[in-house]
Scaffold this active site. Structure first.
Site, PDB file in Angstrom:
ATOM      1  N   ASP A  93       0.840  -1.187   0.000  1.00 30.83           N
ATOM      2  CA  ASP A  93       0.000   0.000   0.000  1.00 30.83           C
ATOM      3  C   ASP A  93       0.884   1.249   0.000  1.00 30.83           C
ATOM      4  O   ASP A  93       1.984   1.222  -0.562  1.00 30.83           O
ATOM      5  CB  ASP A  93      -0.933  -0.019   1.220  1.00 30.83           C
ATOM      6  CG  ASP A  93      -2.289   0.597   0.929  1.00 30.83           C
ATOM      7  OD1 ASP A  93      -2.355   1.827   0.842  1.00 30.83           O
ATOM      8  OD2 ASP A  93      -3.267  -0.154   0.791  1.00 30.83           O
ATOM      9  N   HIS A 314      -3.576   6.037   3.397  1.00 33.46           N
ATOM     10  CA  HIS A 314      -4.324   4.836   3.005  1.00 33.46           C
ATOM     11  C   HIS A 314      -3.751   3.571   3.622  1.00 33.46           C
ATOM     12  O   HIS A 314      -4.472   2.740   4.192  1.00 33.46           O
ATOM     13  CB  HIS A 314      -4.306   4.763   1.476  1.00 33.46           C
ATOM     14  CG  HIS A 314      -5.256   3.789   0.880  1.00 33.46           C
ATOM     15  ND1 HIS A 314      -4.903   2.493   0.564  1.00 33.46           N
ATOM     16  CD2 HIS A 314      -6.556   3.924   0.498  1.00 33.46           C
ATOM     17  CE1 HIS A 314      -5.935   1.877   0.024  1.00 33.46           C
ATOM     18  NE2 HIS A 314      -6.949   2.717  -0.028  1.00 33.46           N
ATOM     19  N   SER A 499     -10.963  -0.923  -0.832  1.00 32.88           N
ATOM     20  CA  SER A 499      -9.697  -0.833  -0.094  1.00 32.88           C
ATOM     21  C   SER A 499      -9.871  -1.199   1.369  1.00 32.88           C
ATOM     22  O   SER A 499      -8.918  -1.628   2.029  1.00 32.88           O
ATOM     23  CB  SER A 499      -9.132   0.588  -0.190  1.00 32.88           C
ATOM     24  OG  SER A 499      -8.634   0.851  -1.467  1.00 32.88           O
TER      25      SER A 499
END
Length: 1374
Positions: A93, A314, A499
């Site tokens: 990520d 994220h 996600s």
């Protein structure tokens, strides 16, 4: 007191959401409420002492992350130790912040973060240069003296040094915030005070001196004050480049250590000393202000230091969902709090955190090296080619050879079908996770109070994949609060998307694997996936395209998988069943019938082959002994297939017939499943997906349908596009919608080997109005999906929506090629057969595409981190270097045809570009999908490096001549004129087609005319192969014409040199003599070599030899003066400066400055030669007989003028060097000791020194010798010389701020202590140097020192940093 209007339903939880502070239940119950009750249009007030007694069923923390629907809570209640312990999860990520509270320890007290690695290369620092300590310091790459603390241990005595601009480590958001705060808190106040003081000084001088004066000193002083004001005003908007840190790396005898000089002053004792994270767990913050956490890694030889920072929030959020552990508050835990996390950053800082092939393949290699159990990758892109490409090859090897469970997001491109992305929805072996919306979370996570039904989020990508795979494997809850990096300045953040559903699934799987590992049960990716899919809960009323096999039920899956593994139902090395579907020449992974021409029985040959992991063993017994007797089942009547299959370790094939005509209208899905006759309770051991889309036909040219707008429920319509249609207009009408209703319209049609993003249109309609329309591109004969979904938060009451699709068509070429110089090119188009159309044909060119050949190409193997363990491949790279000259500020995009359109499906590992300024300054980066990466380039010279990675060096050798296509956006679009006939086009008679219409099937031809040369763009000079790109449209309707276009390529030849006036201009006839031309050419060649020779002795001898042959040839004298003036002060000699002055005197004697000045007044810019001759004869009183002599004389004047300016530049520069060195003012050392002098004459900068620099005294002593010689020689040249005469003479020819004069004028200003004027001149010169290949560090350093003299310390810091950033010692690493 709390006032609540329209009281309908309130709970403690929803109250806390609206409250500005957190209340306990007891406080809430005691808080008086003022209820405003609406009754018959009026309001009456009622005071209550306490609200109705409401007891929440669970604390708020439990609602931040859904663990119920997947059975995780049940599972851990039954098996509390199966919480992920002993499992390593790799988070591919944007990187995980290791300082987060939930990332500190596992449930067993071990360190949570196993390692933190940046696979992208964005944080790499070249530390190949080494230093040894002298007097307790080393010199950093920045030039700063770095004080080495005594407590540091370095047995080798070797310190590796590097340099890193801090802003290169920031995300876009952090950088923007830090700049804003610096401007508000530090830079802004300082700048305002300086500007105010400068204006005050100017005003005071105006009062004292007034507007007139007889003193030149008053003129210079006034200009100095005005320059301060102007300079500060110009600097108010200058870009903040941020601080630049020295990086020091050394080995302390045990491990590598790293210190980043975050004091930015060389005080290393104030910085943090970090060991590599895997060994030490060390992390620190770049600064307290930014709160950006970093860790480090070092290559085995110390020549590469990796500074690892998150490229976004994220990754931390994803890791928190998967495995966060809060020992003091377990309800905030992630799904697998006992698991360890390996942070692998694949989001490149240079690309706004987009993934690259380089980062992903490195990450896969690290997973293999560190024996990762599970990958979670909440990244992905649409793909043109499912299940192929170098990245996909490495991913599949990791799954099949290493047994890694690969969990990935399916994508957020829904709600239309066939929108799953790579790798989650397109790659064999990868478990793609869709996004599940839980009704319980709507209140807490979204602030939605209306009733919400659990469903699949509208934006969650849907299958099937274009190769027939279902695409979505499973679904999991897709919204959560979780920890984010501290630079976000909040503890947790709510995010949603696939996600978030992917790490929810990965965390659940980690718990299951934790139990298996503790019971010594060996799983494979195949058995794990089969158990998950066969025990998942199929959500009612939701199609398989959206949910795959359903919601994960981990407790049930664990029991099923344990049973399978205990009973050893499958060989341990069985990786999966490979499904291959053939239909004529098309190969796929499932049956996907979509287009109308397939509406009938179709036969498919389907192969089923068990794949075994054989690469690490010679034991083939598992494959040899494998036998399965299979029952084949499906539920769809439109599918016919055999009932049984005997499967062994080879591909077994069968013929399946699919009759789409028997399938209901719309989307239909079934599976042919294989059931093991030995144990039917296992469920399917393989699945063959079958999708049939049966579209509705269109009555003539319009399709209508009524949709039931239930919140969050997708209404799909599949329509057969008429064969003649090229565009359509979709209209939605709602008569009973809620005033805040929003609808998402999503359309898609599928083209072979083309990603759906290229053929889709998506738009959110509403909330204003009740009728909306959208024009889209369509393709005749294709199936168009038009789906509409109402916002899921609008409650349970449905609304009616009428959808109308009107089709339009104009038959035209899909691509049009035009050639510059062609006087007419016909373009034909034809109306659709069903209706008349209004036409307004036009061609608009929007970009210039320049083709560049590589200047150099080098193939070389990469380092240890690019030696891949699983595949055994050494990754090589091809480094291509291109040169680009930009003549005007431009926006450009970079493309390598055939490579940059791809990412996951790319045949090579990765393509990455980096753009550098003239002095190796990093400008920007680009990679796959060129249209996403627009770089704004100022005027100047640029170097573009392209790196292509691939294992086979011979393949890279074949790419060494790849041209780079530079797409330059045109500031103003160029319209190609169109004519009604070929003759009109040739004669330049443009036609306006306003009011024209075509009857059904009527054809029309227009003729494209040539573009006038003066309209062609001048931003970048086109090379061979360059062209203009744009579009052709025939329709008048603006909305339709925007989508119904053909591509236009306008090929260019290289620009020719154009005369400044018309071609009919009469010029002076020039005599030609071939022998003289040959003699002149030989002379010019010899003269050019005078300046090229780098050996001074050879250059001197060659010059003297040429001087004997051409004693008065001005270019020869000029070249020698330039060559001698380019010498740095340390290399300069009294003999050389004596020669310079002698040659300048000779030049001035030959050129007769007064006469040349007379000519300059006669020759105007646009005068032709004949008129100039007449003017000169009139001025000098010459006769007509002298005309030939005057013509010859005039041809020499321009060269004489150029020579005079050069001579005066050299003399005034030497003269001002004396002035600055004897000045009583605090002149910057780089100005005082000739640091900028060589730059004036095209040389490299001189020494950038200060009083503390080594060699300062020696340089000072040498300058005194030089100055003595210069002073003596200048007096010989001009007996009246006292100090500034030659500078004033230079101003006769050029203004003080001319680019050729600015640096000399800066020295003049500095000598007088007029640092405002000096700063403005240096800044102007620096801007000019920045756009060329000249090193401007001396200018920036001088500017910094000037600003320090003026006590503008904020600007001094800016220019010091700017000097380091603009003038790099090496190119940024890939």
């Amino acid at each position: 007191m709390i006032v609540i209007r329209n009281w309908q339903r309130i709970s403690y939880l929803s109250f806390c959401r609206f409250s500005t502070r957190s209340l306990s239940i007891q406080q809430f119950q005691k808080t008086p409420l003022l209820l405003v009750v609406r009754q018959q249009g009026s309001a009456r007030l009622k005071m209550t002492s306490s609200p109705p007694e409401i007891v929440p069923q669970q604390p708020l923390d439990a609602l931040l992350l859904n663990k119920t629907d997947t059975e995780q809570e049940i599972f851990l209640t039954k098996y509390p130790n199966y919480d992920g312990r002993d499992i390593l999860i790799a988070i591919l990520d944007t990187g995980v912040d290791p300082s987060l509270p939930g990332m500190q320890v596992t449930t067993t007290g071990e360190r949570k973060m196993f390692d933190v690695i940046d696979c992208s290369g964005a944080g790499d620092v070249d530390t190949s240069i080494t230093r040894t300590v002298k007097d307790g310091v080393i010199e950093g790459i920045s030039g700063r003296k770095l004080a080495i603390p005594e407590k540091w241990k370095c047995p080798t005595g070797q310190y590796h040094v590097g340099l890193k601009p801090i802003f290169e480590l920031y995300t876009k958001g952090v950088k923007s915030r830090v700049i804003s705060e610096r401007k508000e808190d530090v830079v802004g106040p300082s700048h305002n005070i300086a500007a105010s003081e400068a204006l005050k000084q100017l005003t005071e001088h105006e009062k004292v001196v007034g507007g007139t004066s007889e003193k030149t000193s008053d003129k210079w002083a006034r200009e100095d004050f005005a320059c301060k004001v102007d300079f500060l005003k110009s600097m108010a908007s200058v870009a903040d480049v941020g601080p630049v840190a020295d990086v020091v790396t050394w080995h302390d005898g045990e491990m590598w250590r790293v210190c980043i000089d975050t004091s930015f002053r060389g005080r290393l004792g104030l910085g943090n000393v970090l060991g590599t994270f895997r060994e030490t767990g060390d992390y620190a913050y770049l600064t307290n202000k930014d709160s950006v956490v970093y860790t480090v890694r070092v290559s085995p030889d110390g020549n590469l230091t990796e500074i690892v920072v998150p490229s976004g929030a994220h990754g931390s959020h994803v890791a928190g969902i998967a495995a966060a552990n809060y020992p003091d508050n377990p309800q905030k835990n992630g799904l697998a709090p006992g698991a360890k996390i390996l942070s692998l950053n694949i989001g490149d800082h240079r690309l706004g955190a987009m993934e690259t092939g380089q980062a992903m393949t490195r990450a896969f290699n690290m997973c293999a090296e560190l024996n990762v159990d599970i990958i979670n990758m909440s990244f992905g892109e649409g793909t043109h080619l499912p299940d192929v490409g170098r990245v996909i090859e490495e991913a599949r090897r990791l799954i099949n050879r290493r047994g890694v469970i690969y969990v990935c997001s399916a994508g957020n491109q829904g709600p239309a079908l066939s929108t799953v992305g790579a790798p989650g929805g397109t790659t064999t072996g990868v478990i793609g996770i869709g996004a599940y919306l839980t009704s319980e979370s709507a209140d807490t996570l979204y602030g939605v109070y209306k009733p919400v039904e659990s469903s699949i989020y509208p934006w969650s990508s849907r299958g099937p994949c274009q190769d027939g795979k279902l695409g979505v494997s499973l679904v999991a809850p897709a919204a959560a609060f979780a920890g984010v990096p501290q630079y976000c300045r909040q503890s947790m953040q709510m995010m949603n998307g696939t996600s978030m559903s992917s790490p929810n699934a990965a965390g659940n799987v980690a718990c299951m694997l934790s139990g298996l590992k503790q019971n010594n049960l060996k799983w494979t990716p195949y058995t794990v996936r089969m158990a998950l899919e066969n025990t998942a809960y199929m959500l009612p009323h939701i199609e398989s395209f959206s949910q795959g096999q359903g919601m994960i039920k981990i407790a049930t899956a664990y029991e099923k998988l344990s049973e399978i593994l205990v009973n050893k139902v499958f060989p341990p090395r069985l990786t999966h069943f490979e499904i291959n579907v053939s239909n004529h020449c098309k190969k796929s992974k499932g049956v996907y019938v979509r287009e109308p021409n397939w509406n009938g029985p179709q036969e498919f040959t389907i192969g089923v082959e068990p794949i075994f992991q054989n690469h690490l063993s010679d034991n083939n017994l598992p494959a040899i002994s494998f036998e399965k007797q299979i029952i084949l089942q499906s539920t769809a009547p439109w599918v016919s297939h055999p009932q049984t299959m005997f499967v062994v370790a080879q591909e077994r094939t069968m013929v399946v017939t699919v009759d789409a005509s028997k399938a209901p209208k719309g989307a239909n899905y079934t599976e042919i499943v294989g059931i093991d006759t030995a144990d039917p309770s296992l469920g399917p051991i393989f699945r063959i997906p079958v999708t049939v889309i049966n579209p509705e036909k269109v009555a003539v040219d319009q399709y209508t349908s009524r949709l039931v707008g239930k919140s969050g429920v997708t209404e799909r319509r599949f329509v057969e596009v008429p064969s003649w249609a090229t565009s359509a207009k979709i209209t939605l009408r709602s008569t009973n919608k809620d005033e805040m209703d929003r609808f998402t319209l999503h359309t898609v049609y599928i083209e072979d080997d083309k990603c759906s993003r290229n053929t889709e249109t998506q738009k959110i309609q509403g909330p204003i109005g009740n009728e909306w329309s959208k024009s889209i591109t369509v393709q005749g004969g294709k199936t168009l999906e038009a789906c509409v979904v109402r916002a899921w938060s609008r409650g349970k009451n449905p609304v009616d929506v009428d959808m109308t699709i009107d089709f339009f068509g104009v038959k035209k070429p899909t691509s049009i090629s035009l050639i510059h110089g062609a006087t007419n090119t016909p373009i034909r188009f034809q109306a659709a057969p069903t209706k008349s159309i209004d036409v307004s044909p036009s061609i608009s060119l929007k970009s210039l595409v320049v083709s560049l050949k590589p200047q150099s190409a080098k193939v070389e193997p990469l380092g240890p981190r690019d030696m891949f363990l699983t595949s055994g491949l050494q990754i090589n790279r091809l480094l291509l270097t291109y040169q680009l000259k930009v003549q005007k500020p431009s926006e450009v995009q970079l493309q390598l045809a055939g490579l940059t359109p791809y990412l996951y499906e790319s045949p090579v590992d990765c393509v990455l570009f980096q753009i550098f300024g003239a002095n190796k300054s990093f400008v920007g980066a680009s990679s796959s999908y060129p249209d996403r990466w627009t770089q704004k380039l100022e005027k100047g010279d640029y170097t573009i490096q392209a790196q292509i990675r691939y294992p086979d060096d011979q393949v890279l050798q074949g790419m060494k001549e790849l041209p780079l296509l530079v797409h330059v956006k045109l500031g103003n679009k160029i319209s190609v004129d169109l004519a009604a006939s070929a003759s009109d086009a040739t004669l330049g008679k443009e036609c306006k087609f306003a009011g024209k219409a075509l009857l059904p099937n009527q054809e029309m031809t227009v003729y494209a005319m040539n573009i006038a040369d003066d309209k062609l763009p001048k931003t970048i000079v086109p090379t061979s192969g360059s062209f203009l790109a744009g579009t052709f449209s025939a329709l008048k309707d603006s909305d339709l014409s925007d989508v119904d276009k053909s591509e236009v390529i306008y090929f260019l030849s290289e620009y020719s040199t154009r005369p400044t006036k018309g071609l009919s201009m009469v010029t002076t006839k020039k005599d030609t003599n071939q022998n003289q031309e040959m003699t002149d050419a030989i002379r010019d060649l010899e003269v050019s070599w005078v300046q090229k020779l780098t050996d001074e002795k050879a250059a001197k001898e060659f010059f003297e030899a040429c001087l004997q042959k051409y004693p008065d040839h001005l270019p020869l004298l000029q070249n020698r003066v330039k060559q001698l003036m380019q010498a740095k002060l340390v290399d300069q000699t009294p003999e050389n400066v004596q020669k310079i002055i002698e040659l300048c005197g000779q030049i001035l004697q030959i050129t007769k400055p007064n006469e040349t000045l007379q000519f300059s007044s006669v020759k105007q810019e646009h005068d032709d030669d004949l008129l100039t001759v007449d003017k000169w004869l009139a001025l000098t009183g010459g006769s007509e007989d002298q005309r030939k002599d005057v013509v010859k004389l005039i041809s020499q004047f321009e060269e004489r003028k150029k020579s005079i300016i050069l001579a005066l530049q050299a003399l005034s520069s030497l003269e001002q060097d004396i002035e600055v060195r004897k000045s009583k003012f605090d002149v910057p050392a780089s100005l005082r000791f000739g640091g900028i002098t060589p730059l004036i004459f095209g040389g490299k900068q001189g020494e950038v020194i200060n009083k503390k620099s080594e060699g300062y005294e020696a340089l000072k002593s040498k300058s005194e010798q030089i100055d003595a010689t210069v002073s003596e020689e200048l007096k010989k040249l001009d007996s009246n010389w006292t100090g500034n005469q030659f500078y004033v003479k230079l101003l006769v020819w050029l203004s003080a701020d001319d680019t050729k004069t600015a640096l000399i004028s800066a020295k003049h200003a500095a000598a007088l202590g007029q640092f405002g004027r000096c700063a403005k001149l240096l800044n102007k010169a620096g801007d000019e140097l920045k756009s060329s290949a000249t090193d401007s560090q001396a200018v920036d350093t001088s500017l910094a020192e000037v600003c320090e003299s003026l006590e503008w310390n904020h600007l001094a810091t800016h220019f010091k940093n700017s000097a380091l950033i603009k003038n790099r010692t090496s190119y940024r690493l890939f």
